[in-house]
Design an enzyme around this catalytic site. Structure first.
Site, PDB file in Angstrom:
ATOM      1  N   LYS A 116       0.811  -1.229   0.000  1.00 39.98           N
ATOM      2  CA  LYS A 116       0.000   0.000   0.000  1.00 39.98           C
ATOM      3  C   LYS A 116       0.838   1.270   0.000  1.00 39.98           C
ATOM      4  CE  LYS A 116      -3.837  -1.889   2.591  1.00 39.98           C
ATOM      5  NZ  LYS A 116      -4.883  -1.402   3.480  1.00 39.98           N
ATOM      6  N   GLY A 163      -7.813  -6.851   3.868  1.00 38.27           N
ATOM      7  CA  GLY A 163      -8.964  -7.475   4.509  1.00 38.27           C
ATOM      8  C   GLY A 163      -9.432  -6.727   5.747  1.00 38.27           C
ATOM      9  N   LYS A 200      -4.061  10.608   7.204  1.00 40.14           N
ATOM     10  CA  LYS A 200      -5.096  11.368   7.890  1.00 40.14           C
ATOM     11  C   LYS A 200      -6.345  10.491   7.983  1.00 40.14           C
ATOM     12  CE  LYS A 200      -7.515  15.729   8.031  1.00 40.14           C
ATOM     13  NZ  LYS A 200      -7.184  15.809   9.469  1.00 40.14           N
ATOM     14  N   ARG A 289      -7.090  -7.968  -8.420  1.00 40.95           N
ATOM     15  CA  ARG A 289      -7.761  -9.268  -8.532  1.00 40.95           C
ATOM     16  C   ARG A 289      -9.243  -9.037  -8.799  1.00 40.95           C
ATOM     17  NH1 ARG A 289     -10.177  -8.446  -3.421  1.00 40.95           N
ATOM     18  NH2 ARG A 289      -8.692  -7.672  -1.909  1.00 40.95           N
ATOM     19  N   VAL A 292     -14.878  -9.754  -4.432  1.00 39.37           N
ATOM     20  CA  VAL A 292     -16.124 -10.385  -3.986  1.00 39.37           C
ATOM     21  C   VAL A 292     -17.331  -9.679  -4.614  1.00 39.37           C
ATOM     22  CG1 VAL A 292     -17.588 -10.858  -1.976  1.00 39.37           C
ATOM     23  CG2 VAL A 292     -15.095 -11.074  -1.775  1.00 39.37           C
ATOM     24  N   ARG A 335     -23.764  -9.669   1.314  1.00 37.66           N
ATOM     25  CA  ARG A 335     -22.923 -10.830   1.615  1.00 37.66           C
ATOM     26  C   ARG A 335     -23.618 -11.615   2.711  1.00 37.66           C
ATOM     27  NH1 ARG A 335     -16.562  -9.129   1.407  1.00 37.66           N
ATOM     28  NH2 ARG A 335     -16.738  -7.532  -0.206  1.00 37.66           N
TER      29      ARG A 335
HETATM   30  P1  ADP Z   1      -7.904  -3.141   3.541  1.00 42.20           P
HETATM   31  O1  ADP Z   1      -6.903  -3.328   2.468  1.00 42.20           O
HETATM   32  O2  ADP Z   1      -7.519  -3.821   4.803  1.00 42.20           O
HETATM   33  O3  ADP Z   1      -9.301  -3.412   3.112  1.00 42.20           O
HETATM   34  P2  ADP Z   1      -8.226  -0.266   3.136  1.00 42.20           P
HETATM   35  O4  ADP Z   1      -7.064   0.636   3.065  1.00 42.20           O
HETATM   36  O5  ADP Z   1      -8.879  -0.637   1.848  1.00 42.20           O
HETATM   37  O6  ADP Z   1      -7.820  -1.584   3.939  1.00 42.20           O
HETATM   38  O7  ADP Z   1      -9.318   0.360   4.093  1.00 42.20           O
HETATM   39  C1  ADP Z   1     -10.454  -0.365   4.493  1.00 42.20           C
HETATM   40  C2  ADP Z   1     -11.468   0.563   5.132  1.00 42.20           C
HETATM   41  O8  ADP Z   1     -10.894   1.220   6.270  1.00 42.20           O
HETATM   42  C3  ADP Z   1     -11.955   1.682   4.253  1.00 42.20           C
HETATM   43  O9  ADP Z   1     -13.010   1.280   3.419  1.00 42.20           O
HETATM   44  C4  ADP Z   1     -12.413   2.695   5.293  1.00 42.20           C
HETATM   45  O10 ADP Z   1     -13.660   2.323   5.828  1.00 42.20           O
HETATM   46  C5  ADP Z   1     -11.380   2.549   6.371  1.00 42.20           C
HETATM   47  N1  ADP Z   1     -10.274   3.502   6.152  1.00 42.20           N
HETATM   48  C6  ADP Z   1      -9.101   3.238   5.545  1.00 42.20           C
HETATM   49  N2  ADP Z   1      -8.317   4.336   5.496  1.00 42.20           N
HETATM   50  C7  ADP Z   1      -9.008   5.323   6.080  1.00 42.20           C
HETATM   51  C8  ADP Z   1      -8.742   6.715   6.343  1.00 42.20           C
HETATM   52  N3  ADP Z   1      -7.594   7.294   5.991  1.00 42.20           N
HETATM   53  N4  ADP Z   1      -9.708   7.432   6.949  1.00 42.20           N
HETATM   54  C9  ADP Z   1     -10.882   6.874   7.329  1.00 42.20           C
HETATM   55  N5  ADP Z   1     -11.178   5.578   7.121  1.00 42.20           N
HETATM   56  C10 ADP Z   1     -10.268   4.805   6.508  1.00 42.20           C
END
Ligand code: ADP
Length: 446
Positions: A116, A163, A200, A289, A292, A335
């Site tokens: 990431k 996840g 942030k 990928r 879901v 889901r």
């Molecule tokens: P993963 O790869 O574990 O799914 P993500 O980076 O896609 O993690 O983030 C998953 C969820 O976490 C997002 O959909 C959101 O709900 C929350 N989230 C992630 N980053 C932030 C952020 N900077 N501010 C607020 N919520 C966040």
């Protein structure tokens, strides 16, 4: 096109891939664990090969066994589905050395976007907005300085995370130093890599993601999905289109195409963004990928995303032109997890005795479950996806309520998330489209 594909996955996604393969005239080998010997994809496959015991490490992540199964069965391609080996660049390289095609992105694509912190850097390079934050953190002092500049609250994330795991919210400087150390330890334990970065924390965002398809030369988008309905960062209900101003939608989809094109992306992929109250959008990560929630996009566009993955991997190129990809009507997916929503969503496994799936116009069910099926305890709890399409969002909500009303999944002690979804569909905020990632915590907590 390929002659024979080996599906290195299980459950509903193995069945989904099998269906696409069959329609393309590709023979199907399902590689399965001992615990999945009676699963529907195994029963429907042309050939099935047991690759190890129930534990994922010994079977669905067991590269030597999967590779041997592909070689022995004479498969010329492997589809990894999602999870397990789907984003493993080394696996893709290894099978290529044996002349077997990985149905997915190139190993370079996966390496660039799998991590990431690296993905954030590439997005900035491509001119795509990211959440204000840092690169990989070297020290707690660096985190403190960055958080001071960005403003609290901030979120610590594992570079290798996924996840919904490996995230930590920090409200003020007094907690940051400890949080950095704990987050590093957790990241190391969960993902084998202690690297973390800081972002942030966006208050009350929408999670909106853009589906793309690329063939290494050209990239198109297939519009977006709203996945704001989450519990502990895990998606529970997804819909398309999202409830956004058209100019925000245009900005998001263009940004997604720009980033995917920047790295010469191949196959199906998803670029995830957070959208704040003012309509500012920020890239958070790319999933290299099939996801879901891909069926909601299939229902609004009429495109079979898995079949396109096959065609692109087989070298047939991207057939779709951007102007042809229309978004029609509204789709919603729920889901259905084998979990007890009344008891903190704890896993609820067991034997399924009776199953009755919904039907009728605009209803799709993707599930590997049948009457007599024993839900194994070793894997994730997703047992079905119910997806509906209708001409607009209110009609799609009515159709989903109707569909869930017809659905029966019964067995001794078995609980599912269906009653919870029914409540979401009745919720006034949901119906009004006032959905943000904190919707469940804030509006469904009683
Ligand atoms: P993963 O790869 O574990 O799914 P993500 O980076 O896609 O993690 O983030 C998953 C969820 O976490 C997002 O959909 C959101 O709900 C929350 N989230 C992630 N980053 C932030 C952020 N900077 N501010 C607020 N919520 C966040």
């Amino acid at each position: 096109m390929f002659k024979k594909v080996l599906i290195a996955n299980r459950g509903e996604i193995a069945l989904r891939i099998l269906r696409a393969a069959r329609e393309l005239g590709v023979r199907v080998v399902v590689a399965h664990s001992k615990a999945d010997a009676d699963s529907l994809p195994v029963l429907l496959a042309d050939e099935a090969i047991c690759i190890g015991p129930a534990s994922p490490a010994a079977s669905y992540l067991n590269i030597p066994n999967i590779l041997s199964a592909a070689i022995i069965s004479g498969a010329d391609a492997i589809h990894p589905g999602y999870g397990f080996l789907a984003e493993n660049a080394q696996f893709a390289e290894m099978i290529a050395e044996h002349g077997i095609t990985f149905i997915g992105p190139t190993p370079e694509n996966m390496r660039m976007l799998g991590d990431k912190a690296t993905a954030r850097r590439i997005a900035r390079e491509a001119g795509v907005p990211v959440v204000p934050g840092t690169d990989a953190l070297e020290s707690p002092a660096e985190a403190l300085a960055a958080a001071e500049e960005i403003g609290y609250p901030v979120i610590l994330k594992a570079s290798a995370g996924g996840g919904g795991r490996g995230m930590r919210l920090v409200h003020g400087p007094e907690d940051l130093e400890n949080a950095v150390m704990q987050a590093q330890e957790e990241a190391k334990a969960a993902f084998g890599n202690p690297e973390i970065y800081l972002e942030k924390y966006i208050e009350e965002p929408k999670h909106v993601e853009v589906q793309v398809l690329g063939d290494g030369e050209r990239v198109v988008h297939l519009w977006e999905r709203d996945c704001s309905i989450q519990r502990r960062h895990q998606k529970l209900l997804e819909e398309a289109p999202s409830i956004l101003a058209d100019e925000v939608r245009r900005g998001l989809t263009a940004a997604a195409v720009k980033l995917a094109a920047h790295i010469g992306y191949r196959s199906a992929g998803t670029l995830e963004f957070l959208v704040d109250r003012d309509g500012n959008y920020y890239f958070i990560e790319m999933n290299t990928r099939i996801q879901v929630e891909h069926p909601v996009t299939e229902l609004i566009t009429g495109v079979d995303l898995v079949a396109e993955q096959f065609r692109i991997a087989a070298g047939e190129g991207l057939r779709l032109r951007q102007e042809e990809i229309e978004s029609r009507g509204h789709a919603i997916e729920v889901r259905v997890n084998a979990e007890d929503p009344e008891h903190d969503f704890r896993p609820s496994i067991g034997k399924v005795e009776t199953v009755l799936w919904p039907g009728g116009t605009g209803v799709r069910v993707d599930s590997h479950v049948y009457a007599g099926y024993e839900i194994p305890s070793h894997y994730d709890s997703l047992i079905a996806k119910i997806i509906v399409w209708a001409e607009d969002r209110p009609a799609a909500i009515r159709r989903m309520k109707r569909a869930l009303g017809e659905t029966v999944i019964d067995g001794p002690g078995l609980k599912t998330t269906i009653p919870f979804h029914k409540k979401v569909l009745e919720n006034a905020f949901f119906r009004r489209g006032a959905i943000y990632t904190n919707f469940i915590a804030r509006r469904m907590s009683e």
